[in-house]
Design a protein around this motif. Structure first.
Motif, PDB file in Angstrom:
ATOM      1  N   THR A  12       1.680   2.141 -10.054  1.00 52.91           N
ATOM      2  CA  THR A  12       2.376   0.979 -10.305  1.00 52.91           C
ATOM      3  C   THR A  12       3.923   1.222  -9.324  1.00 52.91           C
ATOM      4  O   THR A  12       3.932   2.258  -8.967  1.00 52.91           O
ATOM      5  CB  THR A  12       2.850   1.357 -11.931  1.00 52.91           C
ATOM      6  N   ILE A  13       4.066  -0.224  -9.324  1.00 53.39           N
ATOM      7  CA  ILE A  13       5.003   0.051  -8.302  1.00 53.39           C
ATOM      8  C   ILE A  13       6.194  -0.706  -9.293  1.00 53.39           C
ATOM      9  O   ILE A  13       6.111  -1.565 -10.285  1.00 53.39           O
ATOM     10  CB  ILE A  13       4.774  -1.656  -7.513  1.00 53.39           C
ATOM     11  N   ASP A  14       7.579  -0.072  -8.965  1.00 53.52           N
ATOM     12  CA  ASP A  14       8.652  -0.288  -9.768  1.00 53.52           C
ATOM     13  C   ASP A  14       9.822  -1.293  -9.032  1.00 53.52           C
ATOM     14  O   ASP A  14      10.236  -0.756  -7.825  1.00 53.52           O
ATOM     15  CB  ASP A  14       9.240   1.098 -10.143  1.00 53.52           C
ATOM     16  N   PRO A  15       9.754  -2.622  -9.303  1.00 53.10           N
ATOM     17  CA  PRO A  15      10.363  -3.392  -8.551  1.00 53.10           C
ATOM     18  C   PRO A  15      11.830  -3.057  -8.485  1.00 53.10           C
ATOM     19  O   PRO A  15      12.510  -3.377  -7.587  1.00 53.10           O
ATOM     20  CB  PRO A  15      10.012  -4.781  -9.129  1.00 53.10           C
ATOM     21  N   LYS A  16      12.437  -2.583  -9.633  1.00 52.35           N
ATOM     22  CA  LYS A  16      14.042  -2.149  -9.607  1.00 52.35           C
ATOM     23  C   LYS A  16      14.210  -1.182  -8.726  1.00 52.35           C
ATOM     24  O   LYS A  16      15.202  -1.270  -8.027  1.00 52.35           O
ATOM     25  CB  LYS A  16      13.993  -2.195 -11.045  1.00 52.35           C
TER      26      LYS A  16
ATOM     27  N   ALA B 156      -1.539  12.096  -3.399  1.00 51.36           N
ATOM     28  CA  ALA B 156      -1.092  11.719  -4.839  1.00 51.36           C
ATOM     29  C   ALA B 156      -1.161  10.501  -4.868  1.00 51.36           C
ATOM     30  O   ALA B 156      -1.901   9.814  -5.807  1.00 51.36           O
ATOM     31  CB  ALA B 156       0.287  12.243  -5.392  1.00 51.36           C
ATOM     32  N   ILE B 157      -0.520   9.542  -3.879  1.00 53.26           N
ATOM     33  CA  ILE B 157      -0.717   8.191  -4.111  1.00 53.26           C
ATOM     34  C   ILE B 157      -1.897   7.544  -4.017  1.00 53.26           C
ATOM     35  O   ILE B 157      -2.479   6.745  -4.436  1.00 53.26           O
ATOM     36  CB  ILE B 157       0.513   7.613  -2.972  1.00 53.26           C
ATOM     37  N   LYS B 158      -2.788   8.321  -2.697  1.00 54.78           N
ATOM     38  CA  LYS B 158      -4.292   7.665  -2.721  1.00 54.78           C
ATOM     39  C   LYS B 158      -5.085   7.879  -3.920  1.00 54.78           C
ATOM     40  O   LYS B 158      -5.851   7.102  -4.471  1.00 54.78           O
ATOM     41  CB  LYS B 158      -4.659   8.634  -1.652  1.00 54.78           C
TER      42      LYS B 158
END
Length: 87
Positions: free
Chosen positions: A71-75, A60-62
């Protein structure tokens, strides 16, 4: 007057070391390396449920990376780091 080598008496330390190394090389080595895997480790290797779920997540990530929708969630990352170091 004849002077002989009084101190050495025919002793050759290099010859002794060669003889010792030849003797140790001739002895068969009785020790062998072996690896033993515990029953728990074997069970972990055989469980496919965890590996299947992990493979699905990786796939799924690929696909998200290929589509450009990942998208990256920094929190979430910061919270994960804080929880890791608090424990």
């Amino acid at each position: 007057m004849k002077i002989n080598n009084l101190g050495s008496m025919g002793v050759n330390p290099y010859k002794r070391s060669l003889e010792k190394s030849a003797q140790t090389a001739q002895k068969p080595q009785a020790k062998e390396d072996k690896v033993e895997i515990s029953s728990k480790a074997m069970d972990l290797q055989q469980t496919n449920e965890v590996t299947k779920a992990r493979q699905e997540k990786i796939q799924a990530i690929k696909t998200q990376l290929e589509n450009g929708t990942y998208t990256i969630d920094p929190k979430a990352i910061a919270n994960g780091l804080l929880n890791f170091y608090k424990k």
